[in-house]
Design an enzyme around this catalytic site. Structure first.
Site, PDB file in Angstrom:
ATOM      1  N   ARG A   1      11.043  12.018   2.033  1.00 15.05           N
ATOM      2  CA  ARG A   1      11.754  11.183   3.722  1.00 15.05           C
ATOM      3  C   ARG A   1      11.419   9.637   3.554  1.00 15.05           C
ATOM      4  NH1 ARG A   1       7.894  12.925   8.730  1.00 15.05           N
ATOM      5  NH2 ARG A   1       8.919  15.075   9.323  1.00 15.05           N
TER       6      ARG A   1
ATOM      7  N   THR B   1      13.918   5.629   8.274  1.00 15.45           N
ATOM      8  CA  THR B   1      15.265   6.044   9.396  1.00 15.45           C
ATOM      9  C   THR B   1      14.796   7.715   9.226  1.00 15.45           C
ATOM     10  OG1 THR B   1      16.394   6.919   7.424  1.00 15.45           O
ATOM     11  CG2 THR B   1      16.929   5.163   8.491  1.00 15.45           C
TER      12      THR B   1
ATOM     13  N   ASP C   1      -0.191  17.419   7.421  1.00 12.14           N
ATOM     14  CA  ASP C   1       0.226  17.163   6.115  1.00 12.14           C
ATOM     15  C   ASP C   1       0.954  17.630   4.870  1.00 12.14           C
ATOM     16  OD1 ASP C   1       1.967  16.012   3.201  1.00 12.14           O
ATOM     17  OD2 ASP C   1       2.470  14.074   4.286  1.00 12.14           O
TER      18      ASP C   1
ATOM     19  N   ASP D   1      -0.113  16.797   1.440  1.00  8.03           N
ATOM     20  CA  ASP D   1      -0.960  16.197   1.214  1.00  8.03           C
ATOM     21  C   ASP D   1      -2.166  17.385   1.014  1.00  8.03           C
ATOM     22  OD1 ASP D   1      -0.385  13.608   0.339  1.00  8.03           O
ATOM     23  OD2 ASP D   1      -1.092  12.916   2.472  1.00  8.03           O
TER      24      ASP D   1
HETATM   25  N1  URA Z   1       6.518  17.471   6.948  1.00 10.49           N
HETATM   26  C1  URA Z   1       4.805  17.611   7.253  1.00 10.49           C
HETATM   27  O1  URA Z   1       4.233  17.886   6.098  1.00 10.49           O
HETATM   28  N2  URA Z   1       4.062  17.794   7.993  1.00 10.49           N
HETATM   29  C2  URA Z   1       4.634  17.751   9.568  1.00 10.49           C
HETATM   30  O2  URA Z   1       4.160  18.472  10.013  1.00 10.49           O
HETATM   31  C3  URA Z   1       6.077  17.843   9.194  1.00 10.49           C
HETATM   32  C4  URA Z   1       6.482  17.443   7.742  1.00 10.49           C
END
Ligand code: URA
Length: 209
Positions: free
Chosen positions: A104, A108, A200, A203
């Site tokens: 990502r 942007t 996340d 993670d």
């Molecule tokens: N990616 C993630 O790991 N968590 C989110 O909440 C959105 C995208």
């Protein structure tokens, strides 16, 4: 129009609650992702075609059914999608696995592809794309674009959690792609994370934070 299927079985909802808890550690989180992925995959493969065969049970001849030749490929989006692979391949061990790497862009929030390795015969396979989070839909749409470019026609998208923004983006760009998820949350925060969400996913699966 692409359909959103929410797999709200009580066992799935229970596991989702455990996953949402910030005190759940990486080992348990990883196991839960894999288990929930298996439940979602069970629904996403509900329309696999069957053919009738005849075999002998210990007692008699039986007419019975097996999955007919249609070939399947799972395509996890790196890296978080890898956390769901054990669960789905436990159900469909013969499936081939492709990989698409997207990150990502921090400015942007758009998906940038850095890797793509798909089975050579991807155009002949039904494809299930796998990513725990359908947030903005940018990664999902980029992965679907890439897989369609390689000739696949029958594509589904499977995630643990989705946001309405992501669902709308996929449905608008790819009305032929059905979405399978364990839950849909309220929306995205400013950082484009799903809220209340699970955090996340990458993670938490890999224990990197
Ligand atoms: N990616 C993630 O790991 N968590 C989110 O909440 C959105 C995208």
């Amino acid at each position: 129009m692409s359909e959103l299927h929410i797999i709200d079985h009580p066992l799935v909802q229970h596991k989702m609650s455990l996953m949402r808890d910030k005190n759940t550690g990486a080992k348990e989180f990883r196991e839960l992702v894999s288990e929930v992925a298996m439940f979602i995959c069970y629904e996403a493969t509900r329309d696999l075609p069957l053919k009738e065969i005849e075999l002998e049970t210990p007692l008699a001849v039986a007419k019975t059914k097996i999955i007919s030749g249609r070939k399947l490929a799972f395509v996890p989006i790196l890296r978080a999608g890898l956390g769901m692979i054990d669960g789905v391949t436990a159900l469909v061990p013969a499936a081939k696995i492709g990989h698409i790497g997207l990150f990502r862009d921090p400015e942007t929030k758009q998906a940038v592809q850095y890797y793509s390795k798909l089975p050579e015969d991807i155009s002949e396979r039904d494809v299930i794309i796998i990513d725990p989070m359908l947030a903005t839909g940018f990664s999902a749409c980029a992965a679907i674009d890439e897989i369609k470019k390689q000739g696949a026609k029958n594509i589904k998208f499977m995630c643990i959690l989705c946001a309405p923004e992501g669902v709308e983006a996929v449905q608008k760009a790819h009305p032929d792609v059905d979405i399978y998820a364990a839950a849909q949350d309220a929306g995205l925060n400013e950082e484009k994370y799903i809220v209340p969400g699970i955090g996340d996913a990458g993670d938490r699966i890999f224990g990197t934070k």
